[in-house]
Design a protein around this motif. Structure first.
Motif, PDB file in Angstrom:
ATOM      1  N   ALA A   1      -9.686  -1.778  -3.024  1.00 19.68           N
ATOM      2  CA  ALA A   1      -9.797  -2.284  -1.425  1.00 19.68           C
ATOM      3  C   ALA A   1     -11.082  -3.229  -1.450  1.00 19.68           C
ATOM      4  N   VAL A   2     -12.202  -2.813  -2.190  1.00 18.27           N
ATOM      5  CA  VAL A   2     -13.365  -3.862  -2.038  1.00 18.27           C
ATOM      6  C   VAL A   2     -13.056  -5.226  -2.510  1.00 18.27           C
TER       7      VAL A   2
ATOM      8  N   LEU B   1      -7.309  -4.656   1.530  1.00 18.67           N
ATOM      9  CA  LEU B   1      -8.142  -5.020   3.034  1.00 18.67           C
ATOM     10  C   LEU B   1      -7.702  -6.452   3.157  1.00 18.67           C
TER      11      LEU B   1
ATOM     12  N   THR C   1       0.950  -1.286   0.161  1.00 20.21           N
ATOM     13  CA  THR C   1      -0.157  -0.022   0.032  1.00 20.21           C
ATOM     14  C   THR C   1       0.780   1.124   0.196  1.00 20.21           C
TER      15      THR C   1
ATOM     16  N   LEU D   1      -3.992  -0.440  -2.424  1.00 19.42           N
ATOM     17  CA  LEU D   1      -4.798  -0.425  -1.258  1.00 19.42           C
ATOM     18  C   LEU D   1      -5.335  -1.780  -1.024  1.00 19.42           C
TER      19      LEU D   1
ATOM     20  N   GLY E   1      -7.627   2.047  -6.212  1.00 20.17           N
ATOM     21  CA  GLY E   1      -7.945   2.761  -5.186  1.00 20.17           C
ATOM     22  C   GLY E   1      -9.123   2.124  -4.168  1.00 20.17           C
ATOM     23  N   PHE E   2     -10.039   2.748  -3.701  1.00 16.55           N
ATOM     24  CA  PHE E   2     -11.274   2.102  -3.066  1.00 16.55           C
ATOM     25  C   PHE E   2     -11.771   0.816  -3.632  1.00 16.55           C
ATOM     26  N   TYR E   3     -12.026   0.805  -5.184  1.00 12.17           N
ATOM     27  CA  TYR E   3     -12.514  -0.302  -5.483  1.00 12.17           C
ATOM     28  C   TYR E   3     -11.630  -1.571  -5.584  1.00 12.17           C
TER      29      TYR E   3
END
Lengths: 282, 358
Positions: free
Chosen positions: B134-135, B78, B70, B76, B130-132
């Motif tokens: 992460a999902v 999770l 990261t 990113l 990015g956030f996508y």
């Protein structure tokens, strides 16, 4: 050398219904400095993007060194010896200037992952050898004082210079510069012109540049290609282009302002490898 | 005054590229490493080793792994808890299938298994950011935990669904299993984290790290330099998951002793991500500082009311602790978004001039 370094043959690029380039052909000989000019939205950057592999043409071919490389991806284009800078500086902002330029030599570096992890033997020697090469470029572009500075914190003019350094680090055969002097003051422009001419004469690098400053373009380039609405309307020596009626109408304005009246004072140290091509509008 | 490099001239590029170019740093780090190996083993009690130092080292290794992915490569994730679970369950399967296999090898092999799994779940990173992303890695987290819960083979069909660390020795010293002394487990965890921190530092200051950071900072410019995005991102996923896998194996073998999938749930992923963010994205030192912060602050907060003679009800103390902890995280992020590592760097720069700043 008879074979041009780069040949763009009848390239068209479309984004949906919008045609950005229509049957554009351009030859760049070894050792030349070619300027690509044109009004905003003429397709200059698109042409550079096609050459560097970000876009693939809808029709037409691109030959590098005589070989077809129309549909290569950017990293493959880089392996052929093409480096470029971007219109809005694309430095690695979080890295130091030194690391930025070292990254430019990535393709020159080989090595096993294991030795890299241990920083041992060949891995360390390689790192040092490339550091030396990078230091030569740092000397050449006079950016010694900022080599440990984070690239993102530098003023704009220096960022442009570091970006040039990063492109030079790859020791490219063809260097594409997208508005290397945009937003610079007169002194910075003069420095940049000197660097471009020096790169061309000392390393023999072929250079294609997009620039809006007519004075600069007419002074430093061996040949000028003019784009308008995605078509090439003129191609020739600066003097020829300056007198070309299509160019005057489309770009410089009918009033014939002839931006830089003085004929090129910094005459090119290396004459173009072959006489400039006379090409009527596409 | 004390921390000043005046008079230390570098005459070779090798000296300039050293990890610690300043003499004072080299002395300090050498002392710290030797001290870390010697002092706690001799002087720290069981509580400090078991409740503070061992989890700190293990979390530091996991944070280091996530920071490579990261912080350096900019991807990113999770899925840390899931990748740690892969390491833990592979270590368990390997150790029970090959009892003669040295436990160090077991850890390294389970790291490799985690690396492979990481590569598979890293493939979407080519198309999403990015956030996508992460999902997408969240999917890895939930899928892996579900898998280990569902398939009995992973726990050798134990009805309780737990995996247990078998007794194993290194150089004749028991390091895992119920009889292993806390000191031995501490030294084992420290040795791993020391070696892998050095490797991480070597990677990020060289060819590999530069291509990661190039992808992180400007992927378009990186591509035309010759960085191949897929290969570079997948390598980052592999190395990161390798680190996390070993940390996961250590979590069970050196710290908990036995564990269920619950130990590797989404909370662990968030915890490690907090460590990386608080410690400092893109900093090896930051991984350690972040891990120390997350491990130490709750312990500190628990003990402060006692020492000042305040006897709060246990439930209330726990609530207050959580609130202060959350507040501190917010405070640090506002004061210094680049984390503790950046604070430390600023301190060092101030120290160079102290006490005469002009």
């Amino acid at each position: 050398m008879t074979l041009p370094l780069l040949e763009v043959e009848g390239v068209s690029v479309r984004f949906g219904a919008l045609t950005a380039l229509t049957h554009v052909s351009l030859e760049i000989a070894r050792g030349e400095i070619v300027a690509i000019i044109g009004p905003n939205g003429a397709g200059k950057t698109t042409l550079l993007n096609v050459i560097s592999g970000f876009y693939h043409p809808y029709e037409g071919r691109i030959l590098f060194d005589g070989r077809d490389r129309t549909n290569l991806r950017p990293p493959d284009v880089a392996e052929l010896g093409v480096a470029r800078t971007f219109q809005n500086v694309a430095l690695f902002k979080g890295m130091s200037v030194l690391d930025n330029i070292m990254t430019g030599r990535l393709l020159k570096m080989r090595g096993s992952f294991l030795l890299d992890a241990l920083w041992w033997g060949p891995a360390q020697r390689q790192e040092l050898a490339h550091r030396e090469a990078v230091e030569r470029i740092i000397d050449f572009l006079e950016i010694q004082a900022i080599r440990k500075t984070r690239a993102g914190t530098l003023p704009y003019g220096l960022q442009k210079r570091v970006e040039l350094a990063r492109a030079l680090a790859a020791e490219p055969q063809l260097l594409l510069l997208d508005e290397p002097m945009a937003g610079m003051n007169v002194e910075e422009k003069e420095d940049m012109c000197r660097f471009i001419l020096d790169v061309n004469s000392e390393f023999g690098t072929t250079i294609a540049l997009i620039e809006h400053d007519m004075g600069v373009v007419m002074d430093i380039s061996h040949r000028v290609a003019v784009l308008d609405y995605g078509r090439k309307i003129a191609d020739g020596t600066p003097d020829e282009v300056r007198k070309n009626q299509a160019v005057l109408d489309a770009y410089l304005g009918v009033s014939s302002e002839g931006a830089s009246a003085a004929p090129s004072e910094t005459s090119p140290r290396i004459a173009p490898a072959k006489p400039a091509l006379e090409r009527p509008g596409a | 005054m004390i921390y000043r490099e005046a008079g230390q001239f570098k005459t070779t590029y090798a000296a300039d590229q050293a990890i610690f170019p300043i003499l004072q740093d080299r002395i300090f780090v050498a002392l710290a490493v030797v001290g870390a190996f010697v002092i706690p083993v001799r002087f720290a009690n069981e509580y400090w080793l078991q409740a503070v130092l061992i989890p700190f080292l293990i979390y530091a290794l996991a944070a280091l792994g996530l920071n490579l992915l990261t912080g350096y490569a900019g991807q990113l994730s999770l899925g840390t808890g899931g990748f740690m679970a892969v390491g833990a369950y592979s270590a368990f399967k390997l150790a029970s299938a090959f009892p003669a296999l040295n436990i160090v090898l077991v850890f390294l092999l389970s790291g490799l298994v985690a690396a492979l799994v990481g590569v598979v779940f890293g493939i979407p990173s080519l198309r999403i950011k990015g956030f996508y992303l992460a999902v997408a890695t969240l999917a890895a987290q939930f899928f892996l935990i579900w898998l280990f819960n569902k398939v009995g083979w992973f726990v050798n069909y134990a009805p309780s669904g737990t995996i247990t660390a078998p007794p194993r020795t290194v150089f004749g010293v028991m390091v895992t299993g119920p009889d292993a002394a806390a000191g031995a487990r501490y030294v084992a965890a420290l040795a791993f984290v020391a070696v892998f921190a050095l490797i991480a530092k070597n990677l990020v200051r060289g060819r590999v790290g530069r291509s990661w950071m190039a992808i992180r900072d400007r992927d378009i410019a990186a591509e035309i330099i010759g960085v191949r995005p897929l290969r570079t991102k997948l390598l980052a996923f592999a190395i990161s998951s390798f680190y996390c896998g070993i940390a996961g194996a250590e979590l069970v073998f050196l710290y908990l002793g036995s564990a269920e999938t619950l130990a590797f749930d989404i909370n662990l992923s968030f915890l490690v991500l907090f460590m990386v963010i608080i410690g400092g994205l893109g900093s090896v030192l930051g991984s350690f500082l972040g891990a120390a912060f997350i491990v130490l602050v709750p312990i500190f907060l628990t003990n402060v009311p006692h020492t000042v003679g305040l006897n709060l009800p246990v439930a209330l103390a726990k609530q207050i602790e959580l609130m202060i902890f959350g507040g501190l995280i917010l405070f640090f992020l506002i004061v210094e978004p680049h984390g503790l590592a950046r604070l430390w760097q600023i301190t060092k720069e101030k120290l160079r001039l102290w006490p005469f700043p002009h």
